[in-house]
Design an enzyme around this catalytic site. Structure first.
Site, short mmCIF file in Angstrom:
data_model
loop_
_atom_site.label_atom_id
_atom_site.label_comp_id
_atom_site.label_asym_id
_atom_site.label_seq_id
_atom_site.Cartn_x
_atom_site.Cartn_y
_atom_site.Cartn_z
N LYS A 1 -5.70 -6.88 0.86
CA LYS A 1 -5.82 -5.88 -0.21
C LYS A 1 -6.27 -6.61 -1.47
CE LYS A 1 -2.63 -2.15 0.92
NZ LYS A 1 -1.40 -1.45 0.53
N LYS B 1 4.64 -9.13 7.86
CA LYS B 1 3.41 -8.56 7.30
C LYS B 1 2.26 -8.68 8.31
CE LYS B 1 0.57 -7.80 3.38
NZ LYS B 1 0.35 -7.85 1.96
N HIS C 1 5.18 0.96 -9.45
CA HIS C 1 3.87 1.02 -10.11
C HIS C 1 3.94 1.92 -11.35
CE1 HIS C 1 1.34 -0.24 -6.34
NE2 HIS C 1 1.96 -1.25 -6.90
N GLU D 1 -4.30 0.72 6.20
CA GLU D 1 -3.26 1.65 5.73
C GLU D 1 -3.57 3.11 6.05
OE1 GLU D 1 -1.24 0.42 2.10
OE2 GLU D 1 -0.89 2.53 1.62
N ARG E 1 1.06 0.69 7.63
CA ARG E 1 1.01 -0.29 6.53
C ARG E 1 1.66 0.22 5.25
NH1 ARG E 1 -3.69 -4.58 4.78
NH2 ARG E 1 -2.56 -5.39 3.00
N ASN F 1 4.88 -0.66 1.04
CA ASN F 1 4.96 -0.19 -0.35
C ASN F 1 6.33 0.35 -0.70
OD1 ASN F 1 2.46 -0.73 -1.60
ND2 ASN F 1 1.52 0.81 -0.27
N HIS G 1 7.39 0.66 -4.29
CA HIS G 1 6.19 0.50 -5.12
C HIS G 1 5.78 1.77 -5.85
CE1 HIS G 1 6.04 -3.24 -2.96
NE2 HIS G 1 4.90 -3.61 -3.49
N GLU H 1 9.78 -8.85 -3.25
CA GLU H 1 8.89 -8.56 -2.11
C GLU H 1 9.47 -9.15 -0.82
OE1 GLU H 1 6.54 -6.42 -2.35
OE2 GLU H 1 5.25 -6.71 -4.10
N ARG I 1 -22.61 -8.58 -1.86
CA ARG I 1 -22.04 -7.72 -0.80
C ARG I 1 -21.08 -8.45 0.13
NH1 ARG I 1 -27.56 -5.78 -0.38
NH2 ARG I 1 -27.75 -4.01 -1.79
N HIS J 1 5.56 -7.22 -11.71
CA HIS J 1 5.41 -6.38 -10.52
C HIS J 1 6.69 -6.38 -9.68
CE1 HIS J 1 3.44 -4.48 -7.10
NE2 HIS J 1 3.87 -5.47 -6.32
P1 NAD Z 1 0.89 -13.53 -11.34
O1 NAD Z 1 -0.30 -13.78 -10.55
O2 NAD Z 1 0.74 -12.96 -12.70
O3 NAD Z 1 1.71 -14.90 -11.43
C1 NAD Z 1 2.92 -14.92 -12.14
C2 NAD Z 1 2.94 -15.97 -13.26
O4 NAD Z 1 3.16 -17.26 -12.69
C3 NAD Z 1 1.64 -16.09 -14.03
O5 NAD Z 1 1.94 -16.37 -15.37
C4 NAD Z 1 0.96 -17.27 -13.36
O6 NAD Z 1 0.02 -17.91 -14.18
C5 NAD Z 1 2.14 -18.16 -13.12
N1 NAD Z 1 2.01 -19.12 -12.04
C6 NAD Z 1 1.39 -18.94 -10.85
N2 NAD Z 1 1.66 -19.99 -10.05
C7 NAD Z 1 2.41 -20.84 -10.76
C8 NAD Z 1 3.03 -22.08 -10.47
N3 NAD Z 1 2.95 -22.62 -9.25
N4 NAD Z 1 3.73 -22.71 -11.42
C9 NAD Z 1 3.87 -22.14 -12.64
N5 NAD Z 1 3.36 -20.94 -12.97
C10 NAD Z 1 2.64 -20.31 -12.02
O7 NAD Z 1 1.92 -12.57 -10.57
P2 NAD Z 1 2.40 -12.50 -9.05
O8 NAD Z 1 3.81 -12.03 -9.12
O9 NAD Z 1 2.07 -13.69 -8.30
O10 NAD Z 1 1.50 -11.32 -8.47
C11 NAD Z 1 1.60 -10.00 -8.96
C12 NAD Z 1 0.31 -9.30 -8.65
O11 NAD Z 1 0.13 -9.25 -7.24
C13 NAD Z 1 0.27 -7.88 -9.14
O12 NAD Z 1 -0.96 -7.64 -9.78
C14 NAD Z 1 0.39 -7.05 -7.88
O13 NAD Z 1 -0.26 -5.81 -7.99
C15 NAD Z 1 -0.28 -7.93 -6.89
N6 NAD Z 1 0.14 -7.70 -5.50
C16 NAD Z 1 -0.83 -7.55 -4.58
C17 NAD Z 1 -0.49 -7.38 -3.25
C18 NAD Z 1 -1.58 -7.29 -2.21
O14 NAD Z 1 -1.27 -6.97 -1.05
N7 NAD Z 1 -2.81 -7.58 -2.54
C19 NAD Z 1 0.85 -7.33 -2.87
C20 NAD Z 1 1.82 -7.49 -3.85
C21 NAD Z 1 1.45 -7.67 -5.18
N1 GLY Z 2 1.61 -5.20 -0.47
C1 GLY Z 2 1.37 -4.08 0.34
C2 GLY Z 2 0.32 -4.26 1.36
O1 GLY Z 2 -0.23 -5.33 1.50
O2 GLY Z 2 0.00 -3.33 2.05
#
Ligand code: NAD
Ligand code: GLY
Length: 364
Positions: free
Chosen positions: A143, A227, A252, A237, A241, A245, A248, A185, A121, A265
Site C-alpha cells: 500500500k 500480514k 484516521h 483489499e 485485507r 484496518n 483505523h 500496529e 509508469r 498514526h
Molecule cells: P514516520 O515515518 O513519521 O516515522 C516516525 C518518526 O520517527 C519520524 O520523525 C521519523 O523521522 C523518525 N524515525 C524513523 N526512523 C527512525 C530511527 N530509526 N531513529 C530515529 N528516528 C526515526 O511514522 P511511522 O509511524 O513510521 O509511519 C506512519 C505512517 O505509515 C503513516 O503515514 C501511516 O499512514 C502509514 N502506514 C502505512 C501503512 C501501509 O500499509 N502502507 C500501514 C500503516 C501505516
Molecule cells: N495497514 C493496512 C494494510 O496494509 O492493509
C-alpha cells in the site's frame, strides 16, 4: 540468500522480508536487479543516522547512488514533497531501471512506494523500514499513498516492493513515543487473528518497551507472518485485507481531525481500537471483559485509550463526517472493522446513533 527471511506470496510479485540486525550489509540486499542508478529517499531525521551506512552496503550494486532528503513528518506526506522525489529522479537523469530505496518510517515508505509506482509508469523499489510501525506493517504489502487535506492516504496505489530489509538495530535510535506508536500496529494483530499472539504480548509488553532484541524480533516476525498471510489471500483489499484496518476508521478520523502529525498514526489506531472494540461490544459481538483486556494491553504499551475531542461543538458529528471519507465506506455508509469474538474480525456497518454513543463514551 539470507537465513532469516519471510516470503510474501504474490505470484510474480512475490518478495522477501529480511530480518537482520547490526550494520546494513550488502548481503541483506539480494533478489533484485542491480542497475546503473539507485535513489535513496529519506528524511532529515533519518539521513544523519543511516544514509551513509545504507549507501556503503549497496555501493557494489550501483554505479551512481543519489539521495533526496525530505522534511520529516506526516504533515509533509503530500503532493509537494512527492514532487521533490520526481524532481530528484529527473534531474539525475534516472531511467526506468533506477531502483528507489525508502529509508525511514511509514511516511517515507508510503511516499517512495507511490513515487516508484508512478515514475515512468513504475520502477523497482526496496523498503528499508527504520520504525517499529514500518517494520511490522507499512513496509509490507504494497500500500502506497499520500494524504489529502480531506482524508488520510486518499491518493495512492497498490505497488509491491522487490525486497524489504528490516534491521531491528535501527530501532535503538527511535524515540520512545514512536516505539509505542508502532506497538499499536503490533497489538492489532492479536484481536483480529491470533489470540495466542495477544497472550504473548501480554507476557512480553515490558520487554518490548525495554527494546529487548529477542522480543522485538519475535513481535516483528509474527506481525509480518500474519500480514503476509492476509496480503497473500487478498492483495488489493477486496475482502479479508480490510481486517488490517482494525481501529483505523476512528484512528484516521483522529489524525485528520486533529491535523496531520498532532496525533501519531499509531496513537490514533490505539484509541481507535478501543472505540471499535466498544462498538463491537454494543453490537453484542464481544463481552465487556474482552474490551477491558484490550484496553489494558494498550494502556500498558503507553498508548491512549480515549480519543480526542476533534470538534468542541459537535464532536461525534465531526468524527462521523471524517469517517464517511474512509476508503472502506460504500455509498456513504461507514464500514468498521469489528471484533466478532476474540481473534476474529469482520467488516460491517453500524447505526449512526450507536456510533455516536460510542464516540461520546470513548472521547476525552
Ligand atoms: P514516520 O515515518 O513519521 O516515522 C516516525 C518518526 O520517527 C519520524 O520523525 C521519523 O523521522 C523518525 N524515525 C524513523 N526512523 C527512525 C530511527 N530509526 N531513529 C530515529 N528516528 C526515526 O511514522 P511511522 O509511524 O513510521 O509511519 C506512519 C505512517 O505509515 C503513516 O503515514 C501511516 O499512514 C502509514 N502506514 C502505512 C501503512 C501501509 O500499509 N502502507 C500501514 C500503516 C501505516
Ligand atoms: N495497514 C493496512 C494494510 O496494509 O492493509
Amino acid at each position: 540468500m539470507h537465513k532469516n527471511k519471510l516470503n510474501i506470496p504474490l505470484g510474480d510479485r512475490s518478495y522477501d522480508v529480511v530480518f537482520t540486525d547490526g550494520c546494513f550489509s550488502g548481503a541483506d540486499f539480494y533478489g533484485f536487479l542491480s542497475s546503473d542508478a539507485a535513489l535513496i529517499v529519506t528524511n532529515d531525521v533519518v539521513e544523519p543516522l543511516y544514509l551513509n551506512d545504507l549507501k556503503a552496503s549497496i555501493s557494489g550494486k550501483f554505479k551512481n547512488i543519489y539521495s533526496v532528503i525530505l522534511k520529516d513528518g506526516e504533515f509533509y506526506k503530500n503532493w509537494e514533497n512527492l514532487n521533490l522525489i520526481f524532481d530528484a529522479l529527473l534531474s539525475s537523469g534516472c531511467d526506468r531501471r533506477t531502483v528507489l530505496f525508502a529509508l525511514g518510517g511509514g511516511v517515507i515508505g508510503d511516499m517512495t512506494g507511490f513515487a516508484a509506482a508512478c515514475y515512468m509508469r513504475g520502477v523497482p523499489f526496496v523498503q528499508v523500514p527504520t520504525t517499529l510501525l514500518a517494520q511490522v506493517d507499512s513496509s509490507v504489502g504494497g500500500k502506497t499513498a499520500i494524504n489529502h487535506p480531506r482524508g488520510k492516504n486518499m491518493i495512492g496505489a497498490f505497488y509491491q516492493p522487490q525486497l524489504v530489509v528490516c534491521n531491528v538495530s535501527t530501532l535503538d535510535t527511535l524515540p520512545a513515543r514512536e516505539l509505542r506508536a508502532g506497538l499499536a500496529e503490533v497489538i492489532k494483530y492479536g484481536p483480529i487473528s491470533d489470540m495466542e499472539f495477544m497472550v504473548w504480548l501480554e507476557a512480553n509488553m515490558e520487554a518490548l518497551l525495554m527494546r529487548d532484541r529477542t522480543a522485538l524480533l519475535h513481535a516483528i516476525r509474527r506481525s509480518c507472518e500474519i500480514k503476509a498471510h492476509v496480503v497473500g489471500v487478498d492483495e488489493r483489499e477486496s475482502g479479508l485485507r480490510a481486517i488490517l484496518n482494525f481501529g483505523h476508521t476512528f484512528g484516521h478520523a483522529i489524525e485528520a481531525g486533529m491535523g496531520y502529525g498532532v496525533w501519531l498514526h499509531g496513537e490514533g489506531v490505539a484509541a481507535g481500537m478501543v472505540m471499535a472494540a466498544e462498538l463491537s461490544r454494543r453490537l453484542g459481538m464481544v463481552d465487556e471483559a474482552f474490551v477491558q483486556r484490550l484496553k489494558s494491553l494498550i494502556e500498558r504499551a503507553g498508548l491512549p485509550v480515549r480519543g480526542p475531542v476533534v470538534d468542541a461543538s459537535d464532536n461525534a458529528g465531526r468524527y462521523l463526517e471524517l469517517m464517511r471519507i474512509d476508503k472502506k465506506s460504500e455509498a456513504g455508509e461507514i464500514r468498521f472493522v469489528l471484533i466478532d469474538g476474540p481473534g476474529k474480525a469482520v467488516v460491517r456497518g453500524a447505526p449512526d446513533a450507536l456510533v455516536r454513543e460510542v464516540i461520546d463514551a470513548c472521547c476525552a
